[in-house]
Design an enzyme around this catalytic site. Structure first.
Site, short mmCIF file in Angstrom:
data_model
loop_
_atom_site.label_atom_id
_atom_site.label_comp_id
_atom_site.label_asym_id
_atom_site.label_seq_id
_atom_site.Cartn_x
_atom_site.Cartn_y
_atom_site.Cartn_z
N GLY A 14 0.84 -1.32 -0.15
CA GLY A 14 -0.22 0.12 0.00
C GLY A 14 0.85 1.23 0.21
O GLY A 14 0.66 2.12 -0.73
N ASP A 72 9.57 6.87 9.10
CA ASP A 72 9.34 6.21 10.68
C ASP A 72 8.18 7.25 11.00
O ASP A 72 8.40 8.31 10.79
CB ASP A 72 10.55 6.23 11.40
CG ASP A 72 10.48 5.28 12.66
OD1 ASP A 72 10.13 4.43 12.50
OD2 ASP A 72 10.59 5.87 13.65
N SER A 73 7.33 6.54 11.76
CA SER A 73 6.18 7.53 12.19
C SER A 73 5.76 6.80 13.31
O SER A 73 5.95 5.76 13.75
CB SER A 73 5.22 7.56 11.29
OG SER A 73 4.92 6.42 10.80
N GLY A 154 -3.32 1.01 13.05
CA GLY A 154 -2.53 1.88 14.05
C GLY A 154 -3.56 2.51 15.15
O GLY A 154 -4.35 1.94 15.61
N HIS A 181 0.05 13.14 8.85
CA HIS A 181 1.47 13.69 8.99
C HIS A 181 2.10 12.76 7.60
O HIS A 181 2.98 13.63 7.29
CB HIS A 181 1.88 12.92 10.34
CG HIS A 181 1.48 11.22 10.41
ND1 HIS A 181 0.18 10.98 10.46
CD2 HIS A 181 2.34 10.24 10.81
CE1 HIS A 181 0.27 9.65 10.76
NE2 HIS A 181 1.25 9.19 10.89
#
EC number: 3.6.1.66
Length: 221
Positions: A14, A72-73, A154, A181
């Protein structure tokens, strides 16, 4: 000019499709690590999103010898001193799933009046010799008292975005991408992509020169 291959440091199809669509008008070929058979996993032990994104991007670029893009989140909650932060994916333990992470977060937030939180995303584009470009995106919101909505993944069901009056899990993909974000970091990356291509071509030419120099030196040894 030949297209530049960029490897997305992910196995998430995705994510790859999203970035491929974003850069469809540019002379790049987008691949991800699943196109290269088994490769080692990078160690994500950085103290910040920035460090982890760079570690993933640089590790992948070095292993494959191609420019690599990693992100990276995670979620930072004000009342919890910025937790779960870089531990967002493993907040409820090494084998935690989204539901367990959300349950732990809501338990930790019980009775807390300050529910401010933000999602953070850092993108890092690295070349094999190490240099990287970094892009960041943030989305401010609040933690709900119970999960709402069934979209996304998440912490989306517990992250409420006041301007739209919905949690991320109540938004469709278009709505979420326009305010999230990751959406913001990716758009910043895309908006500067002409400059990114110039940077990449310069860096890759330098790497080629260094490699040829090494080979010539080796031949004369």
């Amino acid at each position: 000019m030949d297209p530049i291959t960029i490897v997305i440091a992910t196995r998430n199809k995705g994510k790859t499709a999203e970035i491929r669509a974003l850069l469809k008008d540019y002379p790049v070929e987008i691949k991800d690590v699943t196109d290269f058979g088994p490769i080692p996993e990078p160690v994500e032990d950085g103290a910040t999103f920035d460090e982890n994104a760079y570690k993933k991007a640089h590790f992948t670029a070095r292993i494959l010898g191609l420019p690599a893009l990693a992100d990276d989140s995670g979620l930072e909650v004000e009342a919890l001193g910025g937790a779960p932060g870089v531990h967002s994916a493993r907040y409820a333990g090494p084998d935690a799933d989204d539901r367990k992470n959300n349950e732990k977060l809501l338990r930790e937030m019980e009775g807390k009046e300050n529910r401010r939180a933000r999602f953070v995303c850092v993108l890092s584009l690295a070349v094999p010799t190490g240099p990287a470009l970094t892009y960041e995106g943030y989305c401010e919101g609040e933690i709900t008292t119970e999960p709402r909505g069934s979209q996304g993944f998440g912490y989306d069901p517990v992250f409420y975005y006041p301007p739209l009056g919905k949690t991320f899990a109540e938004m469709n993909l278009e709505e979420k991408s326009s305010v999230s974000h990751r959406g913001k970091a990716l758009r910043e990356f895309r908006d500067e992509f002409d400059k990114v291509l110039v940077w990449l071509r310069k860096r890759l030419a330098e790497e080629k020169r260094l490699l040829v120099g090494d080979i010539c030196q080796h031949d004369h040894a």
